[in-house]
Design an enzyme around this catalytic site. Structure first.
Site, PDB file in Angstrom:
ATOM      1  N   GLU A   1       0.791  -1.227   0.000  1.00 51.05           N
ATOM      2  CA  GLU A   1       0.000   0.000   0.000  1.00 51.05           C
ATOM      3  C   GLU A   1       0.834   1.295   0.000  1.00 51.05           C
ATOM      4  O   GLU A   1       0.417   2.296  -0.581  1.00 51.05           O
ATOM      5  CB  GLU A   1      -0.935   0.024   1.217  1.00 51.05           C
ATOM      6  CG  GLU A   1      -2.071  -0.979   1.172  1.00 51.05           C
ATOM      7  CD  GLU A   1      -3.216  -0.516   0.277  1.00 51.05           C
ATOM      8  OE1 GLU A   1      -3.091   0.545  -0.365  1.00 51.05           O
ATOM      9  OE2 GLU A   1      -4.221  -1.238   0.194  1.00 51.05           O
TER      10      GLU A   1
ATOM     11  N   SER B   1     -26.562 -27.901  52.481  1.00 52.75           N
ATOM     12  CA  SER B   1     -25.633 -28.118  53.604  1.00 52.75           C
ATOM     13  C   SER B   1     -24.257 -27.524  53.367  1.00 52.75           C
ATOM     14  O   SER B   1     -23.342 -27.762  54.161  1.00 52.75           O
ATOM     15  CB  SER B   1     -25.481 -29.628  53.865  1.00 52.75           C
ATOM     16  OG  SER B   1     -26.708 -30.205  54.218  1.00 52.75           O
TER      17      SER B   1
END
Length: 788
Positions: free
Chosen positions: A77, A339
């Site tokens: 690019e 419990s």
């Protein structure tokens, strides 16, 4: 004519305006796009992600671009990217020449910086004027950002085909891997793709995409970034087919983080990627087993004790079926605790010296202010050692312990330890607090077990008098860089629980044997030492299992998110197998060090677990918490006078001293004895007094099991509507004794052996008198409220 000064002023004003416009021309932030929420493991692996609100796979901006991609992008690019100020005049000149020669726009000459500007301006038309604005803004961008940051902005916002935006999302969607694991072929492909993102779609364009990639690879060879062999191998790489699905691990944690304000962000978690995947697989495997019993949901959490870091977080099963509440995060859901809180009470009782590890506790039919707890097995032991009651998860001894400790104090202790769901007053829960009367979360409860282990471990880190840091009790945390500790270490002499009490609690819980509710214990034999506890809520709605070692805590819940109970949904059968399979993935070889500085060796009565008294003839030497020195001596051993043959009790007023033998006898209260001797055949009841030799102050021989004094009872009706009967029950030391029953002054019957008498007294207040053949009498008042 306009004066020179006015012209200069106008020119200056315009110049200032232009400078100001230029300086503030970039929006802040540059991009206002919505982002995906991304969850990563502790070493950076992708665990899960959501699609952005606008339907795009757009990960949050990255500040780390792999070198391969950067080199490929610049080569394709903007080869002079690191040398121009945002605009490359040579590229513009080349583009202008190409466009004039071809008679159409074939090249824009845009730099990477200009492309970042164009991406941020959301599709402005490609005109000469807009190109000029991009050039101006590009130079401004170069003033405010570094080159690396600009590359990062481009990589984060470039289109990569379909609904994939940004490099990191593209890496996962097309290659199924992290951006830092890209090959040269993959980096080159992603570098050319934003230039023509439609080429990624299946069809003839795929050949064109491969051609563009291969040309870029040749260019990389030409400029010396890669060698010809690497380029050749890279060209052989396949062009990706359909986009891949992203990982979906720890999806409930991802949702939780979004609810906690982290939407659209990278969440760098503490999770261990491998352990997370194995834990999810274990949950999945067990879900297949549980689903056969219509148990559709399960959750698990693994916590590192030393830090509180969450290493695995599975909020629910992974079927993605909303029919069964699979989307509910059980780890944060409030569920009945069953419990699972009993170890905290046991440790608190040890910590205050209210019991010793093997102190006998009552296990008999109990009614306290209308509250009538029952054991899971619906049976009674009469009396049971405290540690065995904990291991077997007996409810009645736990209620008696809480009554002694006081539920108000226990409520406060649980909150101090990290239980955030107790948002009602202690009176609201009462004694049911220890039996699932409160709701808790797996997050809190697993964190509380981890805090206990951390306190015990850190006891050895602080020499001297002050060994405790109460901030060792803190919530777990899943976000790297943010832990659950609430402040700096402030060392004190005490903490919420002492190290000695915690150690003795874990020492009891590491016993493998689990009778009764814990009948599945034999499946869990292991060489690893693990302190573990299960819990089952009323109606078989919640199954819990939590295991603790010096390094890890594993918490598991199983059940149905909608609260539907199922037979067999117990902590042992549903949750514990999952917990042990998870522990099998963890390396664990050692055990907690005993905090001997806080423990004392004493002698205790072997049969009662109390400190040995004058008449205890069988003793053990044990280590107890220092507060355990406050406990009372054994109340159950008595010195009694018996005849030479041991068949009768006598005393000096009815027998000569030569014919009296003094013997030590283990004597439980009548009701405890009644049930205790049914399971302990070696228990010897006191012999009766010889005729004519009754003592003026004999031991109590009997006790009423039902009804209790001043109790309120309902009498049911039978199916045919006739008023039924309620069974009155009594315990007597002498199984052959005859007991006479009187109701409101009227004789209503006698019993022998099993003292059970069915009665149907009318509504109102009644007076009950029972008398045995020796004249011992009990008087009770009770109320019949109404007939049901």
């Amino acid at each position: 004519m306009m004066s020179r000064k006015i012209k200069i002023g106008i020119a200056s004003a315009l110049t200032v305006a232009c400078v100001l416009y230029y300086m503030f021309s970039l929006p802040d932030p540059l991009f206002d796009d919505p982002y995906s929420t991304v969850l990563k493991a502790s070493h950076g692996q992708l665990l899960s992600a959501t699609i952005a609100p606008d339907g795009q796979w757009r990960f949050p901006e990255t500040d780390s671009v792999p070198v391969k991609y950067e080199e490929a992008l610049i080569a394709f690019e903007d080869k002079r990217f690191y040398y121009h100020p945002g605009v490359d005049p040579l590229s513009l000149a080349r583009a202008l020449k190409q466009n004039v020669f071809d008679g159409r726009v074939v090249s824009g000459g845009s730099t990477i910086t200009m492309q970042v500007i164009r991406l941020s301006r959301k599709g402005k038309p490609r005109t000469v004027f807009q190109k000029f604005i991009e050039m101006v803004l590009a130079t401004r961008l170069e003033l405010g950002y570094s080159k690396k940051e600009i590359i990062g902005l481009y990589a984060s916002h470039a289109p990569f085909g379909g609904n994939v935006v940004g490099l990191e999302a593209a890496c996962w969607r097309y290659f199924g891997r992290d951006l830092h694991q890209l090959s040269w072929g993959e980096a080159a492909l992603l570098a050319v793709l934003p230039n023509a993102p439609s080429l990624i779609h299946p069809g003839k364009n795929r050949d064109l995409l491969k051609e563009k990639r291969d040309k870029l690879l040749d260019r990389l060879v030409a400029i010396g970034k890669i060698d010809a062999f690497t380029a050749s191998l890279s060209k052989d790489e396949m062009i990706p087919e359909d986009p891949q699905a992203l990982p979906r691990h720890a999806r409930h944690l991802l949702t939780r983080a979004m609810k906690e304000g982290r939407a659209g962000d990278f969440i760098h978690s503490t999770l261990d990627n491998n352990l997370q995947e194995r834990t999810e697989q274990i949950i999945h495997d067990h879900h297949q087993r549980l689903a056969a019993n219509k148990i559709h949901n399960a959750a698990a959490i693994v916590i590192e004790v030393s830090t509180g870091r969450v290493l695995a977080y599975v909020g629910n099963t992974g079927d993605n079926s909303t029919d069964h509440g699979d989307d509910v995060d059980i780890i944060t859901a409030r569920r009945s605790t069953g419990s699972i809180l009993k170890p905290f009470l046991y440790a608190a009782m040890l910590d205050e010296g209210k019991i010793l590890p093997k102190t006998l506790l009552p296990d008999v039919p109990t009614i306290i202010n209308g509250f009538s707890p029952k054991n899971f097995s619906k049976e009674y032991d009469g009396a049971v050692a405290a540690n065995k009651a904990l291991i077997r998860s007996l409810n009645i001894p736990a209620v008696h312990m809480l009554k002694t400790y006081r539920y108000e104090k226990f409520h406060s202790l649980l909150k101090n330890m990290g239980m955030s769901t107790l948002n009602r007053s202690p009176d609201h829960y009462g004694l049911s607090l220890i039996l699932g009367g409160a709701e808790g979360t797996l997050w809190d409860i697993a964190g509380m077990y981890a805090s206990m282990a951390r306190t015990l471990n850190n006891y050895w880190e602080h020499p001297g008098k002050n060994r405790y840091n109460k901030n060792d009790f803190h919530v777990p945390y899943y976000n790297t860089g943010k832990d659950g500790r609430s402040g700096e270490a402030i060392l004190e002499e005490t903490s919420w629980l002492s190290a000695a009490a915690i150690f003795q609690t874990f020492d009891a819980l590491k016993e493998v044997y689990r009778p009764g509710e814990e009948s599945g214990w034999r499946y869990f034999s292991s060489s690893k030492k693990i302190a573990w506890k299960t819990g089952t809520s009323f109606g078989f709605r919640d199954a819990w299992a939590v295991g603790v070692t010096p390094h890890y805590v594993v918490g598991v819940w199983a059940g149905n998110a909608d609260g539907e109970g199922r037979p067999g949904l117990t902590g042992t059968d549903a949750a514990a197998p999952v917990m042990f399979d998870i522990f099998a993935q963890l390396k664990e070889d050692d055990w907690f060090r005993a905090p001997l500085q806080e423990m004392e060796k004493i002698t205790v009565c072997k049969r009662s677990g109390y400190r040995n008294g004058t008449w205890c003839n069988d003793v053990d030497t044990v280590s107890v918490t220092r507060q355990g020195l406050q406990t009372a001596a054994c109340p159950y051993h008595k010195l009694v006078n018996v005849t030479a043959n041991g068949k009768f009790r006598v005393h000096s007023e009815c027998e000569t001293m030569d014919n009296i033998i003094q013997a030590t006898w283990f004597v439980l209260p009548p009701m405890q004895e009644y049930y205790f001797r049914l399971k302990n055949y070696s228990y010897k009841t006191l012999p009766p007094f010889r005729n004519g030799c009754q003592s003026a102050t004999p031991l109590v021989a009997m006790d009423l099991i039902y009804p209790k004094a001043d109790s309120k009872i309902f009498i049911p009706r039978e199916l045919n509507g006739v008023v039924g009967k309620v069974v009155f029950e009594l315990a007597h030391r002498n199984p052959d004794a005859v007991v006479f029953w009187h109701l409101d002054g009227n004789f209503v019957g006698s019993t022998k052996g099993n003292h059970n008498l069915p009665l149907n007294p009318p509504q109102g207040k009644h007076f009950l008198t029972v008398m045995d053949e020796n004249g011992e009498t009990l008087n009770y008042t009770f109320h019949v409220i109404s007939y049901m």
